[in-house]
Write a protein that holds these residues in place. Structure first.
Motif, PDB file in Angstrom:
ATOM      1  N   VAL A  72       0.813  -1.215   0.000  1.00 19.41           N
ATOM      2  CA  VAL A  72       0.000   0.000   0.000  1.00 19.41           C
ATOM      3  C   VAL A  72       0.847   1.266   0.000  1.00 19.41           C
ATOM      4  O   VAL A  72       0.306   2.372  -0.021  1.00 19.41           O
ATOM      5  CB  VAL A  72      -0.953   0.015   1.226  1.00 19.41           C
ATOM      6  CG1 VAL A  72      -1.859  -1.205   1.202  1.00 19.41           C
ATOM      7  CG2 VAL A  72      -0.168   0.074   2.535  1.00 19.41           C
ATOM      8  N   LYS A  73       2.152   1.126   0.023  1.00 21.02           N
ATOM      9  CA  LYS A  73       3.022   2.305   0.008  1.00 21.02           C
ATOM     10  C   LYS A  73       3.113   2.864  -1.420  1.00 21.02           C
ATOM     11  O   LYS A  73       3.470   2.141  -2.359  1.00 21.02           O
ATOM     12  CB  LYS A  73       4.412   1.937   0.528  1.00 21.02           C
ATOM     13  CG  LYS A  73       4.437   1.666   2.031  1.00 21.02           C
ATOM     14  CD  LYS A  73       5.855   1.450   2.514  1.00 21.02           C
ATOM     15  CE  LYS A  73       5.890   1.365   4.021  1.00 21.02           C
ATOM     16  NZ  LYS A  73       5.498   2.637   4.684  1.00 21.02           N
ATOM     17  N   PRO A  74       2.786   4.128  -1.605  1.00 14.92           N
ATOM     18  CA  PRO A  74       2.800   4.723  -2.950  1.00 14.92           C
ATOM     19  C   PRO A  74       4.184   4.648  -3.600  1.00 14.92           C
ATOM     20  O   PRO A  74       5.193   4.990  -2.992  1.00 14.92           O
ATOM     21  CB  PRO A  74       2.399   6.189  -2.700  1.00 14.92           C
ATOM     22  CG  PRO A  74       1.705   6.171  -1.374  1.00 14.92           C
ATOM     23  CD  PRO A  74       2.379   5.084  -0.572  1.00 14.92           C
ATOM     24  N   GLY A  75       4.210   4.153  -4.823  1.00 13.88           N
ATOM     25  CA  GLY A  75       5.434   4.151  -5.611  1.00 13.88           C
ATOM     26  C   GLY A  75       6.458   3.103  -5.229  1.00 13.88           C
ATOM     27  O   GLY A  75       7.540   3.053  -5.830  1.00 13.88           O
ATOM     28  N   ILE A  76       6.139   2.242  -4.268  1.00 17.75           N
ATOM     29  CA  ILE A  76       7.130   1.262  -3.829  1.00 17.75           C
ATOM     30  C   ILE A  76       7.322   0.187  -4.892  1.00 17.75           C
ATOM     31  O   ILE A  76       6.371  -0.216  -5.586  1.00 17.75           O
ATOM     32  CB  ILE A  76       6.720   0.626  -2.478  1.00 17.75           C
ATOM     33  CG1 ILE A  76       7.923  -0.114  -1.850  1.00 17.75           C
ATOM     34  CG2 ILE A  76       5.530  -0.322  -2.650  1.00 17.75           C
ATOM     35  CD1 ILE A  76       7.686  -0.539  -0.418  1.00 17.75           C
ATOM     36  N   ARG A  77       8.525  -0.269  -5.049  1.00 24.06           N
ATOM     37  CA  ARG A  77       8.843  -1.349  -5.977  1.00 24.06           C
ATOM     38  C   ARG A  77       9.607  -2.420  -5.183  1.00 24.06           C
ATOM     39  O   ARG A  77      10.759  -2.175  -4.765  1.00 24.06           O
ATOM     40  CB  ARG A  77       9.670  -0.843  -7.162  1.00 24.06           C
ATOM     41  CG  ARG A  77       8.909   0.124  -8.046  1.00 24.06           C
ATOM     42  CD  ARG A  77       9.639   0.400  -9.358  1.00 24.06           C
ATOM     43  NE  ARG A  77      10.957   0.979  -9.142  1.00 24.06           N
ATOM     44  CZ  ARG A  77      11.187   2.280  -8.956  1.00 24.06           C
ATOM     45  NH1 ARG A  77      10.171   3.141  -8.944  1.00 24.06           N
ATOM     46  NH2 ARG A  77      12.411   2.737  -8.779  1.00 24.06           N
ATOM     47  N   LEU A  78       8.957  -3.530  -4.972  1.00 26.55           N
ATOM     48  CA  LEU A  78       9.518  -4.576  -4.126  1.00 26.55           C
ATOM     49  C   LEU A  78      10.740  -5.220  -4.773  1.00 26.55           C
ATOM     50  O   LEU A  78      10.833  -5.341  -5.997  1.00 26.55           O
ATOM     51  CB  LEU A  78       8.468  -5.636  -3.830  1.00 26.55           C
ATOM     52  CG  LEU A  78       7.159  -5.160  -3.187  1.00 26.55           C
ATOM     53  CD1 LEU A  78       6.237  -6.342  -2.890  1.00 26.55           C
ATOM     54  CD2 LEU A  78       7.440  -4.369  -1.909  1.00 26.55           C
ATOM     55  N   ARG A  79      11.677  -5.624  -3.918  1.00 24.11           N
ATOM     56  CA  ARG A  79      12.881  -6.354  -4.336  1.00 24.11           C
ATOM     57  C   ARG A  79      13.721  -5.548  -5.333  1.00 24.11           C
ATOM     58  O   ARG A  79      14.288  -6.088  -6.280  1.00 24.11           O
ATOM     59  CB  ARG A  79      12.511  -7.726  -4.911  1.00 24.11           C
ATOM     60  CG  ARG A  79      11.705  -8.605  -3.962  1.00 24.11           C
ATOM     61  CD  ARG A  79      11.297  -9.905  -4.594  1.00 24.11           C
ATOM     62  NE  ARG A  79      12.460 -10.716  -4.904  1.00 24.11           N
ATOM     63  CZ  ARG A  79      12.420 -11.851  -5.604  1.00 24.11           C
ATOM     64  NH1 ARG A  79      11.279 -12.287  -6.083  1.00 24.11           N
ATOM     65  NH2 ARG A  79      13.522 -12.532  -5.842  1.00 24.11           N
ATOM     66  N   THR A  80      13.763  -4.252  -5.128  1.00 27.92           N
ATOM     67  CA  THR A  80      14.604  -3.367  -5.925  1.00 27.92           C
ATOM     68  C   THR A  80      15.342  -2.441  -4.959  1.00 27.92           C
ATOM     69  O   THR A  80      15.215  -2.563  -3.742  1.00 27.92           O
ATOM     70  CB  THR A  80      13.767  -2.519  -6.901  1.00 27.92           C
ATOM     71  OG1 THR A  80      12.987  -1.566  -6.144  1.00 27.92           O
ATOM     72  CG2 THR A  80      12.825  -3.386  -7.727  1.00 27.92           C
ATOM     73  N   TYR A  81      16.095  -1.481  -5.506  1.00 25.72           N
ATOM     74  CA  TYR A  81      16.781  -0.487  -4.688  1.00 25.72           C
ATOM     75  C   TYR A  81      15.936   0.780  -4.512  1.00 25.72           C
ATOM     76  O   TYR A  81      16.450   1.833  -4.145  1.00 25.72           O
ATOM     77  CB  TYR A  81      18.135  -0.137  -5.289  1.00 25.72           C
ATOM     78  CG  TYR A  81      19.166  -1.224  -5.094  1.00 25.72           C
ATOM     79  CD1 TYR A  81      19.786  -1.412  -3.862  1.00 25.72           C
ATOM     80  CD2 TYR A  81      19.512  -2.079  -6.133  1.00 25.72           C
ATOM     81  CE1 TYR A  81      20.721  -2.411  -3.668  1.00 25.72           C
ATOM     82  CE2 TYR A  81      20.447  -3.085  -5.954  1.00 25.72           C
ATOM     83  CZ  TYR A  81      21.043  -3.246  -4.719  1.00 25.72           C
ATOM     84  OH  TYR A  81      21.966  -4.238  -4.537  1.00 25.72           O
TER      85      TYR A  81
END
Length: 218
Positions: free
Chosen positions: A195-204
């Motif tokens: 639910v975090k805006p703009g988050i991209r999991l398993r990245t930097y």
């Protein structure tokens, strides 16, 4: 030509087998063959086997240890209790534990899948198999189901699990993630990350790394 060569090869094999058979001394028919019991390793008798199969967890491993000795380990449980002057290095293509050659014989034991009351029993079973190390993941969403609320108590007590393994003479290979796969929901990543805006999991990506740093810093 190939058929001729194959026939010749088969004939030679049959000849050699017949010649070998002819040279084996035979026992006279009138003389009974005396069988000598072969020397075999000690095995479970019926009562021991029954007790090993049906004993409660606290006693099953004891029955195993009476008949099956684990492979020797380079350090005893008593030696592993101390933490001063410990070392683990790679030298000449081998592991050295406290300066002595060490072979890792590891098996997975996931504390988050097993009730704490069974940890010692499972470790005794692993010891009876000759293992000297335990591998476990650390599922992030098991310890931080709600953002900012960390749980490392009870069944989530990682420190207690590691201490128990140490008391049993095991080394622990810890795999803290943050992504663990392990057939675990979202590979251990908490659902609240989504639910975090703009988050991209398993990245930097900054939001993701900030959350990982906070978890690893606990």
């Amino acid at each position: 030509m190939m058929l001729l060569l194959a026939s010749l090869y088969i004939a030679i094999v049959i000849y050699m087998q017949l010649k070998l058979h002819a040279n084996i001394p035979r026992t006279e028919a009138s003389e009974p063959v005396k069988s000598t019991p072969a020397t075999t390793p000690e095995r479970l008798d019926a009562s021991s086997e029954k007790s090993l199969t049906h004993a409660p967890p606290d006693h099953a491993a004891d029955a195993t240890q009476s008949v099956t000795q684990p492979l020797p380990t380079s350090r005893s449980a008593a030696a592993l209790r101390g933490t001063a002057n410990r070392s683990f290095v790679i030298h000449d293509d081998q592991f050295l534990l406290d300066g002595s050659p060490h072979q890792i014989r590891s098996g997975d034991l996931h504390y988050f899948r097993i009730p704490p009351a069974y940890w010692q029993d499972r470790m005794r079973r692993m010891k009876s198999l000759g293992l000297n190390s335990i591998t476990t993941y650390v599922p992030w969403n098991f310890h931080e189901e709600v953002e900012g609320i960390f749980n490392f108590d009870g069944k989530a007590s990682l420190s207690k699990f590691v201490e128990t393994a140490q008391q049993k003479g095991f080394l622990v290979i810890l795999r803290p993630g943050p992504y663990i796969c392990a057939e675990w929901e979202m590979g251990g990543l908490p659902a609240w990350l989504l639910v975090k805006p703009g988050i991209r999991l398993r990245t930097y990506e900054a939001n993701y790394i900030a959350a990982v740093d906070k978890f690893w810093g606990t």
